[in-house]
Design a protein around this motif. Structure first.
Motif, PDB file in Angstrom:
ATOM      1  N   UNK A 216       0.859  -1.190   0.000  1.00  0.00           N
ATOM      2  CA  UNK A 216       0.000   0.000   0.000  1.00  0.00           C
ATOM      3  C   UNK A 216       0.890   1.234   0.000  1.00  0.00           C
ATOM      4  N   UNK A 217       0.581   2.181  -0.876  1.00  0.00           N
ATOM      5  CA  UNK A 217       1.396   3.393  -0.990  1.00  0.00           C
ATOM      6  C   UNK A 217       0.493   4.617  -1.061  1.00  0.00           C
ATOM      7  N   UNK A 218       0.975   5.772  -0.596  1.00  0.00           N
ATOM      8  CA  UNK A 218       0.225   7.013  -0.821  1.00  0.00           C
ATOM      9  C   UNK A 218       0.123   7.289  -2.320  1.00  0.00           C
ATOM     10  N   UNK A 219      -0.967   7.880  -2.731  1.00  0.00           N
ATOM     11  CA  UNK A 219      -1.175   8.206  -4.138  1.00  0.00           C
ATOM     12  C   UNK A 219      -0.391   9.484  -4.440  1.00  0.00           C
ATOM     13  N   UNK A 220       0.744   9.328  -5.117  1.00  0.00           N
ATOM     14  CA  UNK A 220       1.697  10.426  -5.272  1.00  0.00           C
ATOM     15  C   UNK A 220       1.136  11.594  -6.085  1.00  0.00           C
ATOM     16  N   UNK A 221       1.567  12.788  -5.676  1.00  0.00           N
ATOM     17  CA  UNK A 221       1.279  13.983  -6.464  1.00  0.00           C
ATOM     18  C   UNK A 221      -0.058  14.625  -6.201  1.00  0.00           C
ATOM     19  N   UNK A 222      -0.835  14.083  -5.242  1.00  0.00           N
ATOM     20  CA  UNK A 222      -2.169  14.632  -4.986  1.00  0.00           C
ATOM     21  C   UNK A 222      -2.330  15.070  -3.538  1.00  0.00           C
ATOM     22  N   UNK A 223      -1.869  14.237  -2.612  1.00  0.00           N
ATOM     23  CA  UNK A 223      -2.086  14.502  -1.195  1.00  0.00           C
ATOM     24  C   UNK A 223      -1.326  15.734  -0.714  1.00  0.00           C
ATOM     25  N   UNK A 224      -1.984  16.511   0.147  1.00  0.00           N
ATOM     26  CA  UNK A 224      -1.371  17.681   0.763  1.00  0.00           C
ATOM     27  C   UNK A 224      -1.484  17.578   2.276  1.00  0.00           C
ATOM     28  N   UNK A 225      -0.599  18.262   2.993  1.00  0.00           N
ATOM     29  CA  UNK A 225      -0.599  18.232   4.442  1.00  0.00           C
ATOM     30  C   UNK A 225      -1.817  18.972   4.998  1.00  0.00           C
ATOM     31  N   UNK A 226      -2.432  18.360   5.993  1.00  0.00           N
ATOM     32  CA  UNK A 226      -3.518  18.980   6.762  1.00  0.00           C
ATOM     33  C   UNK A 226      -4.673  19.474   5.883  1.00  0.00           C
ATOM     34  N   UNK A 227      -4.902  18.765   4.786  1.00  0.00           N
ATOM     35  CA  UNK A 227      -6.069  18.982   3.930  1.00  0.00           C
ATOM     36  C   UNK A 227      -6.591  17.598   3.561  1.00  0.00           C
ATOM     37  N   UNK A 228      -7.891  17.492   3.436  1.00  0.00           N
ATOM     38  CA  UNK A 228      -8.496  16.210   3.069  1.00  0.00           C
ATOM     39  C   UNK A 228      -8.495  16.028   1.549  1.00  0.00           C
ATOM     40  N   UNK A 229      -8.086  14.839   1.092  1.00  0.00           N
ATOM     41  CA  UNK A 229      -8.268  14.409  -0.296  1.00  0.00           C
ATOM     42  C   UNK A 229      -8.956  13.060  -0.277  1.00  0.00           C
ATOM     43  N   UNK A 230     -10.006  12.916  -1.100  1.00  0.00           N
ATOM     44  CA  UNK A 230     -10.773  11.666  -1.086  1.00  0.00           C
ATOM     45  C   UNK A 230     -11.588  11.542  -2.372  1.00  0.00           C
ATOM     46  N   UNK A 231     -12.185  10.345  -2.558  1.00  0.00           N
ATOM     47  CA  UNK A 231     -13.160  10.098  -3.630  1.00  0.00           C
ATOM     48  C   UNK A 231     -12.584  10.303  -5.028  1.00  0.00           C
ATOM     49  N   UNK A 232     -11.548   9.584  -5.357  1.00  0.00           N
ATOM     50  CA  UNK A 232     -10.963   9.705  -6.695  1.00  0.00           C
ATOM     51  C   UNK A 232     -11.759   8.897  -7.711  1.00  0.00           C
ATOM     52  N   UNK A 233     -12.005   9.499  -8.879  1.00  0.00           N
ATOM     53  CA  UNK A 233     -12.635   8.816 -10.002  1.00  0.00           C
ATOM     54  C   UNK A 233     -11.835   9.148 -11.257  1.00  0.00           C
ATOM     55  N   UNK A 234     -11.753   8.213 -12.207  1.00  0.00           N
ATOM     56  CA  UNK A 234     -10.831   8.342 -13.335  1.00  0.00           C
ATOM     57  C   UNK A 234     -11.524   8.093 -14.671  1.00  0.00           C
ATOM     58  N   UNK A 235     -11.010   8.737 -15.715  1.00  0.00           N
ATOM     59  CA  UNK A 235     -11.384   8.456 -17.104  1.00  0.00           C
ATOM     60  C   UNK A 235     -10.112   8.479 -17.948  1.00  0.00           C
ATOM     61  N   UNK A 236     -10.265   8.308 -19.246  1.00  0.00           N
ATOM     62  CA  UNK A 236      -9.129   8.322 -20.181  1.00  0.00           C
ATOM     63  C   UNK A 236      -8.067   7.305 -19.771  1.00  0.00           C
ATOM     64  N   UNK A 237      -8.543   6.074 -19.467  1.00  0.00           N
ATOM     65  CA  UNK A 237      -7.636   4.998 -19.073  1.00  0.00           C
ATOM     66  C   UNK A 237      -6.739   5.403 -17.906  1.00  0.00           C
ATOM     67  N   UNK A 238      -7.300   6.178 -17.000  1.00  0.00           N
ATOM     68  CA  UNK A 238      -6.577   6.560 -15.796  1.00  0.00           C
ATOM     69  C   UNK A 238      -5.729   7.799 -15.922  1.00  0.00           C
ATOM     70  N   UNK A 239      -5.812   8.514 -17.031  1.00  0.00           N
ATOM     71  CA  UNK A 239      -4.975   9.704 -17.219  1.00  0.00           C
ATOM     72  C   UNK A 239      -5.638  10.995 -16.735  1.00  0.00           C
ATOM     73  N   UNK A 240      -6.940  10.926 -16.439  1.00  0.00           N
ATOM     74  CA  UNK A 240      -7.662  12.101 -15.932  1.00  0.00           C
ATOM     75  C   UNK A 240      -8.377  11.709 -14.648  1.00  0.00           C
ATOM     76  N   UNK A 241      -8.242  12.546 -13.638  1.00  0.00           N
ATOM     77  CA  UNK A 241      -8.805  12.254 -12.326  1.00  0.00           C
ATOM     78  C   UNK A 241      -9.598  13.456 -11.810  1.00  0.00           C
TER      79      UNK A 241
END
Length: 641
Positions: A216-241
């Motif tokens: 299990x790894x953090x999802x790189x390039x999205x998470x920020x400190x002391x802010x919530x990130x959640x509910x990822x959805x993707x299109x374009x074979x995973x190239x757009x989130x």
């Protein structure tokens, strides 16, 4: 004689009353300080810290009822209403008279599967509450309870299992499968979020194996400190989130959860940008794309909705999203609809606490524009939400149900390919008055009983006298209805032997509907009612097995109508002497009465009378069929208490 002298310095005399008062004063100061700190954190929406301070103050608090209410509210507002139940109960027991406590106590009971007690509390709130918004929500909850039995019986052949290696004592939810990895949201690790005592939400990815998860790894390039990130959805074979971010508490005057957009370029995710469909005064979250990537569904509490959070959709055209459209009152309620997802076949799934369900949030699929509860075991008394279909038969969902690892956990599910059948009985209730035509009966209670006579369900007939019950397969029931001045109506209905074979079922999920007619017959005193097929051996008064079966029906009538008393009479044909026929008919009547009494009917409610040949139905009978009509057993109501 011995003399002793105490040369130690003497302690001063202590006034124990002063000491006690001083201790009480210090305790009260400490209690007040804890309450003050709790109130401050509550106002800052730091609910977990508020709970901790309130609990420290609770043992010595003067107004324990009010303090228990504050603890319960802190749990509720941090999305932990099941944990609020004992504190609402303590507040009410402690004579804290804030009426909203009764409503939320009813919801907390429901979240813990205590349905009967929850229904009572909500009904009580409807009678005494003055908050029109909460009364409307309580009324909706009470109406939803009429569907509870059907939901509990619903079987869509789901098998649910935990995922080894994934869940922790933190929360994990909102699964999405991308390139053989499970992308999910979790509060594991990082700085504590004061709202609920868990960590800030971040996105993670876990390698999928056949039965568990790998690294299990953090999802790189999205998470920020002391802010919530959640509910990822993707299109374009995973190239757009698209994902939700916010609630760090820095921006005042706006609801601080918004939808963001990022693309994967040169091996990294670009800096996330706000979507143009966000509302500054709303909480926008839980996005989900349709399989073709052209429609984005999401949840929002923006103005103009049906209630709390509603489901909206927006179409993607030339890199820009259209003005969001509310999915309307068939899907959105006065409660909350959120955690939307879309299956591979385009079926939309939502979580809702406004539609009939088993707990706070239940999972639904949208079918013909209406939400259909997915039933057990996917749904439970807890929160069930965030379902993701990997294909038509397998996937993942989130739940805080009992037995999990932490707050919210992710479960895997598989769905059997075997076709299913849901049984129903559709009935009509009639009444028949003496000398009048049969008419339908509206707004009258009909009860469904099992073979043991226990109530399984209850409903009320509609304006046309119609009613419906869901039924289990291979089961037998009785439909029962009462009305003053009429015999209780009872009819047997069974699904035994009525299951179609698999090759006869056209759909994956099918319905088999049985029909029934219940008739309420008016009670007319002194009117004779013939008991059919009561036969005796020649010149005997013993109760034969076939006669006992018919007399059991009369026993049921007496059980169903406890206020009536009857006369049971036996009649013979005209063959034989008057005296002999009189004696034989009396013995037969008494034998029948003794049989009925042996089944538990009070002797005072039934009288035996033999009339011999004195009251023929067919005078001057000639044929055997005519004689048989005269040889009959009857009963009539002689008293109604």
């Amino acid at each position: 004689m011995y003399y002793t002298t105490d040369t130690r310095p003497r302690a001063p005399k202590i006034n124990f009353m002063v000491v006690m008062l001083l201790a009480l004063l210090l305790s009260a100061c400490g209690t007040g300080r804890y309450i003050s700190k709790g109130d401050k954190r509550f106002g800052q929406e730091q609910y977990q810290r508020a709970i901790e301070f309130y609990k420290q103050a609770l043992p010595n608090a003067d107004n324990k009822g009010e303090l228990n209410y504050k603890i319960a509210e802190a749990y509720r507002l941090s999305n932990r209403i099941s944990e609020a139940e004992p504190f609402y109960q303590a507040a009410i027991s402690g004579n804290f008279r804030k009426e909203d406590a009764y409503y939320y106590y009813g919801l907390a009971l429901k979240a813990n599967g205590k349905y009967e007690q929850s229904l009572k509390e909500l009904q009580d709130y409807i009678r005494v509450g003055s908050n029109n918004r909460l009364k409307a929500l309580a009324q909706q909850e009470v109406e939803n309870y009429s569907n509870l039995t059907e939901i509990l019986r619903k079987n869509e052949n789901f098998e649910v299992r935990p995922i080894p290696g994934l869940n922790t004592d933190a929360s994990e939810f909102a699964p999405f499968v991308l390139n053989n990895e499970l992308v999910f949201s979790s509060t594991r690790g990082g700085k504590e979020y004061m709202g609920n005592g868990e960590g800030f939400l971040n996105l993670y990815a876990a390698a999928l194996t056949d039965t568990a998860v790998g690294a299990i790894r953090p999802f790189e390039g999205v998470n920020q400190e002391e802010i919530h990130e959640a509910f990822a959805t993707f299109i374009d074979e995973g190239r757009t989130m698209v994902f939700a971010r916010g609630n760090e508490g820095s921006r005042k005057g706006r609801q601080n959860v918004d939808l963001f957009w990022s693309t994967f370029r040169s091996g990294a995710w670009t800096e996330a940008k706000l979507l143009n469909i966000n509302s500054p005064q709303a909480w926008d979250s839980s996005p989900a794309f349709s399989p073709d990537g052209k429609t984005l569904y999401f949840s929002s509490n923006r103005r103009g909705g049906q209630g709390g959070h509603d489901i909206y959709k927006s179409t993607l055209e030339n890199g820009r999203f259209s003005t969001p459209v509310n999915l309307g009152p068939e899907i959105n309620t006065k409660g909350n609809e959120s955690f939307v997802s879309v299956g591979p076949d385009g079926t939309v799934y939502i979580a809702s606490d406004g539609h009939p369900g088993l707990g706070n949030l239940d999972l639904f699929r949208i079918e013909d524009g209406k939400p259909i509860n997915l039933g057990k075991p996917v749904n439970s008394p807890g929160d069930d939400f965030g379902i993701y279909f990997q294909d038509e038969y397998t996937g993942y969902f989130s739940s805080n149900r009992e037995g999990g690892q932490g707050g919210d956990d992710i479960y895997a599910f598989s769905r059997s390919k075997r076709k299913t059948v849901n049984f129903f009985v559709d009935g009509t209730l009639y009444q028949r008055r003496e000398g009048a035509k049969q008419t339908t009966v509206s707004n009258n209670v009909v009860v469904l009983q099992n073979e043991q006579g226990q109530k399984v369900d209850e409903t009320t007939t509609d304006a046309n006298g119609n009613f419906t019950f869901p039924l289990d397969s291979a089961s037998t029931y009785s439909l029962v209805s009462e009305k003053q001045g009429f015999f209780t109506a009872r009819q047997r209905v069974t699904t035994v032997g009525k299951m179609p074979s698999q090759d006869q079922l056209p759909e994956q999920e099918n319905e088999v509907r049985l029909t029934a007619e219940l008739v309420l017959n008016q009670i007319v005193k002194e009117r004779a009612i013939v008991l059919e097929n009561i036969f005796y051996d020649y010149d005997k008064a013993d109760i034969r097995p076939d006669a006992a079966e018919e007399l059991d029906k009369l026993v049921q009538i007496l059980v169903d109508n406890p206020r009536i008393s009857i006369e049971l009479s036996s009649h013979t044909d005209a063959r034989g002497s008057d005296a002999y026929n009189q004696d034989l008919s009396q013995r037969r009547a008494e034998s029948a009465v003794e049989y009925i009494i042996s089944k538990g009917i009070d002797r005072s409610r039934i009288t035996a009378r033999g009339y011999g040949e004195s009251r023929p139905v067919v005078r001057n009978a000639q044929t055997e069929a005519q004689h048989q009509r005269n040889r009959r057993t009857e009963f009539k109501v002689v008293r109604v208490d």
